[in-house]
Design an enzyme around this catalytic site. Structure first.
Site, PDB file in Angstrom:
ATOM      1  N   GLU A 111      22.650  -2.269 -20.195  1.00 17.80           N
ATOM      2  CA  GLU A 111      21.483  -1.841 -19.403  1.00 17.80           C
ATOM      3  C   GLU A 111      20.506  -3.001 -19.333  1.00 17.80           C
ATOM      4  O   GLU A 111      19.446  -2.994 -19.961  1.00 17.80           O
ATOM      5  CB  GLU A 111      20.818  -0.589 -20.001  1.00 17.80           C
ATOM      6  CG  GLU A 111      19.870   0.060 -18.972  1.00 17.80           C
ATOM      7  CD  GLU A 111      18.960   1.142 -19.529  1.00 17.80           C
ATOM      8  OE1 GLU A 111      19.456   2.071 -20.183  1.00 17.80           O
ATOM      9  OE2 GLU A 111      17.737   1.016 -19.298  1.00 17.80           O
ATOM     10  N   HIS A 124      18.505  -5.763 -16.866  1.00 16.61           N
ATOM     11  CA  HIS A 124      18.032  -5.740 -15.472  1.00 16.61           C
ATOM     12  C   HIS A 124      17.567  -7.086 -14.944  1.00 16.61           C
ATOM     13  O   HIS A 124      17.012  -7.897 -15.669  1.00 16.61           O
ATOM     14  CB  HIS A 124      16.873  -4.751 -15.353  1.00 16.61           C
ATOM     15  CG  HIS A 124      17.172  -3.409 -15.949  1.00 16.61           C
ATOM     16  ND1 HIS A 124      18.196  -2.613 -15.515  1.00 16.61           N
ATOM     17  CD2 HIS A 124      16.590  -2.731 -16.969  1.00 16.61           C
ATOM     18  CE1 HIS A 124      18.221  -1.491 -16.224  1.00 16.61           C
ATOM     19  NE2 HIS A 124      17.261  -1.534 -17.120  1.00 16.61           N
ATOM     20  N   HIS A 157      20.200   5.638 -14.440  1.00 12.58           N
ATOM     21  CA  HIS A 157      19.048   4.991 -15.083  1.00 12.58           C
ATOM     22  C   HIS A 157      17.758   5.705 -14.685  1.00 12.58           C
ATOM     23  O   HIS A 157      17.655   6.240 -13.581  1.00 12.58           O
ATOM     24  CB  HIS A 157      18.997   3.521 -14.640  1.00 12.58           C
ATOM     25  CG  HIS A 157      17.928   2.721 -15.304  1.00 12.58           C
ATOM     26  ND1 HIS A 157      16.634   2.652 -14.808  1.00 12.58           N
ATOM     27  CD2 HIS A 157      17.956   1.979 -16.435  1.00 12.58           C
ATOM     28  CE1 HIS A 157      15.923   1.876 -15.620  1.00 12.58           C
ATOM     29  NE2 HIS A 157      16.688   1.458 -16.602  1.00 12.58           N
ATOM     30  N   ASP A 193      18.277  -3.179 -22.798  1.00 10.38           N
ATOM     31  CA  ASP A 193      17.277  -2.806 -21.796  1.00 10.38           C
ATOM     32  C   ASP A 193      16.377  -4.017 -21.525  1.00 10.38           C
ATOM     33  O   ASP A 193      15.171  -3.901 -21.328  1.00 10.38           O
ATOM     34  CB  ASP A 193      16.432  -1.591 -22.199  1.00 10.38           C
ATOM     35  CG  ASP A 193      15.924  -0.792 -20.984  1.00 10.38           C
ATOM     36  OD1 ASP A 193      16.068  -1.288 -19.848  1.00 10.38           O
ATOM     37  OD2 ASP A 193      15.387   0.308 -21.180  1.00 10.38           O
TER      38      ASP A 193
HETATM   39  C1  GRE Z   1      13.420  -0.030 -17.140  1.00 10.38           C
HETATM   40  O1  GRE Z   1      14.357  -0.058 -17.912  1.00 10.38           O
HETATM   41  O2  GRE Z   1      13.581  -0.040 -15.921  1.00 10.38           O
HETATM   42  C2  GRE Z   1      12.020  -0.004 -17.672  1.00 10.38           C
HETATM   43  C3  GRE Z   1      10.968  -0.122 -16.781  1.00 10.38           C
HETATM   44  C4  GRE Z   1       9.667  -0.114 -17.264  1.00 10.38           C
HETATM   45  C5  GRE Z   1       9.410   0.010 -18.615  1.00 10.38           C
HETATM   46  C6  GRE Z   1      10.473   0.138 -19.507  1.00 10.38           C
HETATM   47  C7  GRE Z   1      11.766   0.133 -19.042  1.00 10.38           C
HETATM   48  O3  GRE Z   1      11.201  -0.236 -15.459  1.00 10.38           O
HETATM   49  O4  GRE Z   1      12.788   0.264 -19.880  1.00 10.38           O
HETATM   50 ZN    ZN Z   2      16.464   0.101 -18.194  1.00 11.14          ZN
END
Ligand code: GRE
Ligand code: ZN
Length: 325
Positions: free
Chosen positions: A8, A10, A164, A285
């Site tokens: 996960e 991004h 997600h 994350d």
């Molecule tokens: C995410 O995983 O997309 C996310 C956010 C904002 C804060 C925490 C978070 O977009 O994990």
């Molecule tokens: Zn995330």
């Protein structure tokens, strides 16, 4: 532990960073933006330092799901996927991709998913919750009848879909009014994503498409903790529930969890008790969490070395059919 796989993680494009700024912690906004754009510098260095061999990247939330105009959503998804494919190709030993999909149009989403898996070599898709369509104040969950053909497509392609979080739309935020600290990742994300997951399980989609595999983050968005009570109360009052099986049965045949942003032994132990170690996978994350927090916890968490290897690496290899041992 060396050789971890993270799922996960991004990235964003410069054009989708404005909507991201409200997620940044004051004072770290610019740093977060930089980290979201970067793949080959800080991100890769941290993967090296903390023993992450492969990280499957996905387009930032709410991303394509928040684009009301279908044509614009299709173009954004295509652009994000093409750019990700290009970046992954530079280090295919360290990165892989999940498709962003324009679910504003289920057929277009199927077409893009097919392209991403067959032509770009992506390992599935990551969808940022419900889709906005036509107006920003609309909410389309994927248990709606028009998405059945999309689930058929996901099943045919045989790769998992990561559901997600995103925040509820503004008109549904009344319950949070005056309590902004509960919006987004501390609470609202999990409520939204758990609700969407349970809608999918309850709607009978997994009776129709039993091979579809869903992944949810944050050690299950609080569902494992309440699984017994869910089934217990639904059994007493099913209210016309269309699904043939219990929530637990679907969780154990169609759902996997990741450790993204939830670095705490008691929660992991509960998730392992309810789901089994073979349905849990390591994730960070990034860049909303630090690799250091995720790894310094996971590498020392109180689990057996057999479980650590499974959760940290081998479950992901089998689920995403990775060419790794
Ligand atoms: C995410 O995983 O997309 C996310 C956010 C904002 C804060 C925490 C978070 O977009 O994990
Ligand atoms: Zn995330």
């Amino acid at each position: 532990m060396q050789g971890k796989i993270a799922l996960e993680e991004h990235f964003s494009l410069p054009e989708t960073q404005n909507e991201m700024s409200r997620f940044s912690i004051p004072g770290t906004g610019e740093d977060l933006k930089k980290r979201l754009i970067d793949l080959h510098d800080v991100r890769l260095k941290e993967m090296d330092e903390f023993g992450i061999e492969l990280a499957i990247q996905s387009f930032n939330a709410p991303g394509v799901q928040a684009v009301a105009d279908t044509q614009a959503a299709m173009e954004l998804a295509e652009r994000a996927n093409d750019i990700l494919a290009e970046e992954v190709a530079k280090r295919s030993d360290r990165f892989a991709g999940f498709a962003a999909l324009p679910l504003q149009d289920p057929d277009a989403a199927c077409k893009e998913l097919t392209r991403c898996i067959k032509d770009l070599g992506f390992k599935g898709s990551l969808i940022n919750g419900f889709t906005t369509r036509e107006s920003a104040e609309t909410v389309h969950y994927y248990d709606q009848p028009e998405y059945r053909s999309f689930w058929a497509c996901v099943q045919d392609l045989g790769m998992p879909l990561y559901l997600h979080p995103r925040n509820p739309i503004a008109s549904r935020m009344q319950s949070y009014k005056g309590h902004p600290w509960l919006e987004n990742s501390p609470w609202a994300f999990a409520m939204e994503t758990a609700l969407h997951t349970l809608r999918l399980l309850g709607s009978g989609i997994f009776d129709e498409y039993p091979l579809v595999q869903l992944v949810i983050g944050h050690l299950g968005e609080r569902i494992p903790y309440d699984l017994w009570r869910l089934d217990h109360r639904i059994r007493k009052s099913p209210q016309g529930l269309p699904a043939k099986k219990s929530m637990r049965e679907y969780m154990l045949s169609n759902v996997h969890l990741t450790t993204s942003g939830n670095f705490y032994d008691p929660t992991l132990h509960l998730a392992m008790t309810e789901m089994g170690a073979d349905r849990i996978m390591f994730s960070v994350d990034y860049p909303f969490e630090t690799t250091s927090d995720a790894v310094s916890w996971f590498d020392k968490s109180q689990i057996s070395e057999v479980d650590r290897l499974q959760i940290g690496r081998t479950n992901a290899i089998s689920l995403f059919k990775l060419d790794l041992k």
